[in-house]
Design a protein around this motif. Structure first.
Motif, short mmCIF file in Angstrom:
data_model
loop_
_atom_site.label_atom_id
_atom_site.label_comp_id
_atom_site.label_asym_id
_atom_site.label_seq_id
_atom_site.Cartn_x
_atom_site.Cartn_y
_atom_site.Cartn_z
N ALA A 1 4.58 14.13 -5.47
CA ALA A 1 5.59 13.08 -5.33
C ALA A 1 5.06 11.74 -5.81
O ALA A 1 5.77 10.97 -6.46
N ILE A 2 3.80 11.43 -5.49
CA ILE A 2 3.19 10.18 -5.93
C ILE A 2 3.09 10.13 -7.44
O ILE A 2 3.42 9.12 -8.08
N LEU A 3 2.65 11.24 -8.07
CA LEU A 3 2.54 11.29 -9.53
C LEU A 3 3.91 11.20 -10.19
O LEU A 3 4.07 10.52 -11.20
N ARG A 4 4.91 11.87 -9.62
CA ARG A 4 6.27 11.82 -10.17
C ARG A 4 6.84 10.40 -10.10
O ARG A 4 7.46 9.92 -11.04
N GLN A 5 6.59 9.72 -8.98
CA GLN A 5 7.07 8.34 -8.83
C GLN A 5 6.38 7.41 -9.82
O GLN A 5 7.01 6.54 -10.41
N ALA A 6 5.07 7.59 -10.01
CA ALA A 6 4.35 6.75 -10.97
C ALA A 6 4.87 6.96 -12.38
O ALA A 6 5.01 6.01 -13.16
N LYS A 7 5.19 8.21 -12.72
CA LYS A 7 5.72 8.51 -14.04
C LYS A 7 7.12 7.89 -14.22
O LYS A 7 7.43 7.35 -15.27
N GLU A 8 7.95 7.95 -13.20
CA GLU A 8 9.30 7.38 -13.27
C GLU A 8 9.26 5.87 -13.45
O GLU A 8 10.14 5.30 -14.09
N GLU A 9 8.24 5.22 -12.91
CA GLU A 9 8.13 3.78 -13.06
C GLU A 9 7.82 3.39 -14.51
O GLU A 9 8.09 2.28 -14.93
N MET A 10 7.25 4.32 -15.27
CA MET A 10 6.92 4.06 -16.67
C MET A 10 8.10 4.35 -17.61
O MET A 10 8.03 4.10 -18.80
N ARG A 11 9.20 4.91 -17.09
CA ARG A 11 10.37 5.24 -17.90
C ARG A 11 10.96 3.98 -18.52
O ARG A 11 11.06 2.95 -17.87
N ASN B 1 -3.58 3.71 15.42
CA ASN B 1 -3.30 4.58 14.27
C ASN B 1 -4.59 5.26 13.78
O ASN B 1 -4.66 5.71 12.65
N GLY B 2 -5.59 5.33 14.61
CA GLY B 2 -6.90 5.83 14.23
C GLY B 2 -6.91 7.26 13.73
O GLY B 2 -7.65 7.61 12.82
N LEU B 3 -6.09 8.12 14.31
CA LEU B 3 -6.08 9.52 13.91
C LEU B 3 -5.64 9.67 12.46
O LEU B 3 -6.24 10.42 11.68
N TYR B 4 -4.61 8.95 12.08
CA TYR B 4 -4.12 9.07 10.70
C TYR B 4 -5.01 8.34 9.71
O TYR B 4 -5.16 8.75 8.58
N GLU B 5 -5.59 7.24 10.12
CA GLU B 5 -6.48 6.49 9.23
C GLU B 5 -7.77 7.26 8.95
O GLU B 5 -8.36 7.13 7.88
N SER B 6 -8.21 8.06 9.89
CA SER B 6 -9.46 8.79 9.70
C SER B 6 -9.27 10.04 8.84
O SER B 6 -10.23 10.58 8.33
N SER B 7 -8.05 10.53 8.72
CA SER B 7 -7.83 11.72 7.87
C SER B 7 -7.42 11.25 6.48
O SER B 7 -6.44 10.55 6.31
N ARG B 8 -8.18 11.64 5.49
CA ARG B 8 -7.96 11.19 4.12
C ARG B 8 -7.38 12.29 3.24
O ARG B 8 -7.43 12.20 2.03
N MET B 9 -6.88 13.33 3.82
CA MET B 9 -6.33 14.44 3.03
C MET B 9 -4.89 14.14 2.60
O MET B 9 -4.13 13.53 3.35
N ILE B 10 -4.55 14.57 1.40
CA ILE B 10 -3.18 14.46 0.91
C ILE B 10 -2.72 15.87 0.59
O ILE B 10 -3.39 16.60 -0.15
N ILE B 11 -1.59 16.25 1.13
CA ILE B 11 -1.09 17.60 0.84
C ILE B 11 -0.54 17.62 -0.59
O ILE B 11 -0.14 16.59 -1.13
N PRO B 12 -0.55 18.77 -1.25
CA PRO B 12 -0.12 18.87 -2.65
C PRO B 12 1.28 18.31 -2.92
O PRO B 12 1.53 17.70 -3.95
N GLN B 13 2.20 18.49 -1.98
CA GLN B 13 3.56 17.99 -2.17
C GLN B 13 3.58 16.47 -2.24
O GLN B 13 4.32 15.88 -3.03
N HIS B 14 2.75 15.82 -1.41
CA HIS B 14 2.69 14.35 -1.45
C HIS B 14 2.05 13.87 -2.74
O HIS B 14 2.49 12.88 -3.33
N LYS B 15 1.02 14.57 -3.20
CA LYS B 15 0.36 14.20 -4.44
C LYS B 15 1.34 14.31 -5.61
O LYS B 15 1.42 13.42 -6.46
#
Length: 110
Positions: free
Chosen positions: A24-34, A8-22
């Motif tokens: 989604a992560i923020l939306r999920q974190a906010k929903e957990e605080m509901r 899995n070296g190719l994916y582990e070496s790339s640390r970029m997050i596309i805006p849609q994933h970011k």
């Protein structure tokens, strides 16, 4: 270069997050605080109804605790109208007004 292509070296070496994933992560974190809406017992409802009636009939300022999914609001003002059919009150505070549903009222103090 050879290690990146193993396992899995190719994916582990790339640390970029596309805006849609970011987003989604923020939306999920906010929903957990509901939070869930609290359920009032009969005695608490009587206190709320009494404070609303006093404010409506005698134009007395009351303090309402209004439920929010993430944070409650505290409003000080006067009840102008009660709409029984829609189960909400017209609340005047700070030179503004807002329709507040009964189910969102947590407490009321006169």
């Amino acid at each position: 270069m050879g290690k990146k292509l193993e396992g899995n070296g190719l994916y582990e070496s790339s640390r970029m997050i596309i805006p849609q994933h970011k987003e989604a992560i923020l939306r999920q974190a906010k929903e957990e605080m509901r939070r869930a809406r609290p359920i009032l017992d009969e005695q608490q409802w009587e206190t709320v109804e009494r404070a609303i009636a006093d404010s409506l009939n005698e134009h007395v300022t009351i303090t309402l605790q209004v439920f929010g999914a993430f944070e409650n609001r505290e409003l000080k003002g006067i009840v102008e109208t009660v709409n029984i059919y829609r189960q909400e009150i017209k609340f005047n505070f700070d030179d503004e007004w807002e329709w507040i549903k009964y189910q969102n009222i947590i407490s009321a103090e006169g």
